[in-house]
Design an enzyme around this catalytic site. Structure first.
Site, PDB file in Angstrom:
ATOM      1  N   CYS A  80     -18.396  -0.932 -19.653  1.00  0.00           N
ATOM      2  CA  CYS A  80     -19.644  -1.088 -18.892  1.00  0.00           C
ATOM      3  C   CYS A  80     -20.314  -2.434 -19.138  1.00  0.00           C
ATOM      4  O   CYS A  80     -20.968  -2.988 -18.240  1.00  0.00           O
ATOM      5  CB  CYS A  80     -20.606   0.044 -19.239  1.00  0.00           C
ATOM      6  N   GLU A 128       0.822  -1.204   0.000  1.00  0.00           N
ATOM      7  CA  GLU A 128       0.000   0.000   0.000  1.00  0.00           C
ATOM      8  C   GLU A 128       0.858   1.257   0.000  1.00  0.00           C
ATOM      9  O   GLU A 128       0.545   2.240  -0.679  1.00  0.00           O
ATOM     10  CB  GLU A 128      -0.950  -0.004   1.199  1.00  0.00           C
ATOM     11  N   CYS A 165     -14.028  -0.137 -14.710  1.00  0.00           N
ATOM     12  CA  CYS A 165     -14.549   1.234 -14.578  1.00  0.00           C
ATOM     13  C   CYS A 165     -13.384   2.219 -14.675  1.00  0.00           C
ATOM     14  O   CYS A 165     -13.123   3.013 -13.776  1.00  0.00           O
ATOM     15  CB  CYS A 165     -15.299   1.372 -13.252  1.00  0.00           C
ATOM     16  N   CYS A 201     -25.913   1.178 -12.374  1.00  0.00           N
ATOM     17  CA  CYS A 201     -25.074   2.378 -12.460  1.00  0.00           C
ATOM     18  C   CYS A 201     -25.894   3.567 -12.954  1.00  0.00           C
ATOM     19  O   CYS A 201     -26.324   3.616 -14.118  1.00  0.00           O
ATOM     20  CB  CYS A 201     -23.893   2.119 -13.387  1.00  0.00           C
ATOM     21  N   CYS A 204     -19.217  -4.961 -16.572  1.00  0.00           N
ATOM     22  CA  CYS A 204     -19.283  -4.566 -15.163  1.00  0.00           C
ATOM     23  C   CYS A 204     -20.419  -5.297 -14.445  1.00  0.00           C
ATOM     24  O   CYS A 204     -21.553  -5.328 -14.938  1.00  0.00           O
ATOM     25  CB  CYS A 204     -19.489  -3.057 -15.065  1.00  0.00           C
ATOM     26  N   ASP A 229      -9.795   4.865  -2.442  1.00  0.00           N
ATOM     27  CA  ASP A 229      -8.705   5.435  -3.231  1.00  0.00           C
ATOM     28  C   ASP A 229      -9.298   6.050  -4.490  1.00  0.00           C
ATOM     29  O   ASP A 229     -10.522   6.176  -4.624  1.00  0.00           O
ATOM     30  CB  ASP A 229      -7.643   4.380  -3.544  1.00  0.00           C
ATOM     31  N   TYR A 232      -6.436   6.370   4.517  1.00  0.00           N
ATOM     32  CA  TYR A 232      -6.601   5.354   3.468  1.00  0.00           C
ATOM     33  C   TYR A 232      -5.783   4.103   3.783  1.00  0.00           C
ATOM     34  O   TYR A 232      -6.294   2.969   3.743  1.00  0.00           O
ATOM     35  CB  TYR A 232      -6.194   5.885   2.092  1.00  0.00           C
TER      36      TYR A 232
END
Length: 349
Positions: free
Chosen positions: A207, A47, A200, A216, A210, A148, A130
């Protein structure tokens, strides 16, 4: 269409089971279901490395770090200069300094074990909201909300949040929190980040692939590619400075260690002036040759350095000569490597 947060989370986790990215720091979902627990050290290290950096850029660095320092206690015991040299090229060097501070705090104050909650993780040096949430969720399965840039983009589109960033951060965090499940929050956090990174995406989102496409709101409105909106950024200023690159006849290279605090803090590099608020003379008297300019962009400004090169056996007022056998351009910060490549100083003899 109105689908419950629990249904959305379950659908995303099912997608993640089949489409998760393979990463050296990640425990895949089938292994997690079999009881394999992520190593908090590897989660934390990844991270920190991934901040402001891509997965592709981080993989090799992560492999080298964990091969050389396989535990947080091993990293805590490492000399600063060796860690900074391994970090060279990842940029944002304050992260490397905080990496060592955090490792040493974990080793000295927590017996070499990362604390297991978001709130406790926030007490460690260099760990912000975060990173604390990511470690808590991924390593300890705490239902912490991980947000994020990928998650912000997914939430802005899913919920049709048209308020521009950064003003929309609180609203997007609320959206993300509503979807974070109590069961499997670690896999969910990685799933929503993977969704943003692979489906995305900022441009041309896929799309049709997804798992949330029917839910959405931005896709239904036909504005998914334009979200999230962002407030215009001010133009970055340009700073100018001078860099002196000196070699001796035996090939030794003049280097100095930069101050621990500030830009490129604690890193070895060629003597410079002007660009970082300093006003220093050349490190020694020499027949300087103008080799041109190098350009580099930092977070808050663009930098243009004039590179002056010379060969001299004189005694410098700043820095020390490093034997060519011990000098590695790859261990320098990127802007210093650019100067070395520009100068193309010949080997002795």
């Amino acid at each position: 269409m109105s689908t419950s947060p629990a249904d959305l989370s379950a659908r995303l986790l099912h997608w993640y089971d089949r489409h998760h990215r393979t990463m050296p720091w990640r425990v895949p979902p089938d292994q997690r279901k079999a009881g394999v627990r992520p190593d908090p050290y590897r989660v934390w290290l990844s991270e920190v490395m991934l901040q402001q950096t891509t997965v592709a850029a981080v993989r090799d660095y992560f492999q080298r770090f964990t091969a050389r320092w396989p535990t947080v206690s091993a990293l805590a015991a490492a000399p600063d200069a060796e860690v900074m040299a391994e970090w060279a090229g990842l940029g944002y060097y304050a992260r490397a300094r905080n990496l060592l501070k955090c490792a040493r705090a974990v080793a000295q104050d927590h017996g070499g074990q990362f604390p297991g909650s978001r709130d406790a993780l926030l007490s460690l040096p260099g760990i912000g909201p975060y990173t604390a949430a990511a470690i808590a969720a991924i390593a300890f399965d705490e239902a912490a909300t991980v947000v994020d840039g990928n998650v912000e983009r997914v939430m802005a589109r899913l919920r049709l949040v048209e308020t521009p960033l950064p003003q929309a951060k609180a609203e997007l965090t609320t959206c993300a929190a509503e979807l974070t499940p109590a069961l499997g929050p670690g896999d969910y956090a990685q799933a929503v980040m993977d969704l943003g990174a692979t489906i995305c995406t900022p441009r041309n989102p896929a799309c049709s692939l997804c798992p949330w496409t029917e839910d959405c709101a931005a896709r239904r409105a036909g504005v998914q590619a334009s979200l999230p909106r962002k407030s215009p950024k001010p133009a970055k200023p340009i700073r100018h400075g001078t860099l002196w690159l000196v070699t001796r006849r035996d090939g030794a290279v003049l280097l100095e260690e930069r101050p621990a605090k500030g830009l490129l803090g604690g890193m070895a590099g060629f003597p410079t002036t002007g660009w970082d608020g300093s006003d220093l003379p050349a490190p020694l008297a020499a027949d300087w040759q103008d080799r041109g300019e190098v350009r580099h962009t930092f977070t808050h400004f663009h930098l243009i350095l004039t590179v002056l090169a010379a060969q001299s056996d004189g005694n410098p007022d700043r820095g020390q000569f490093t034997p060519r056998s011990a000098f590695s351009p790859a261990a320098l910060p990127t802007v210093m490597r650019k100067a070395w490549d520009l100068a193309i100083l010949p080997q002795p003899g």
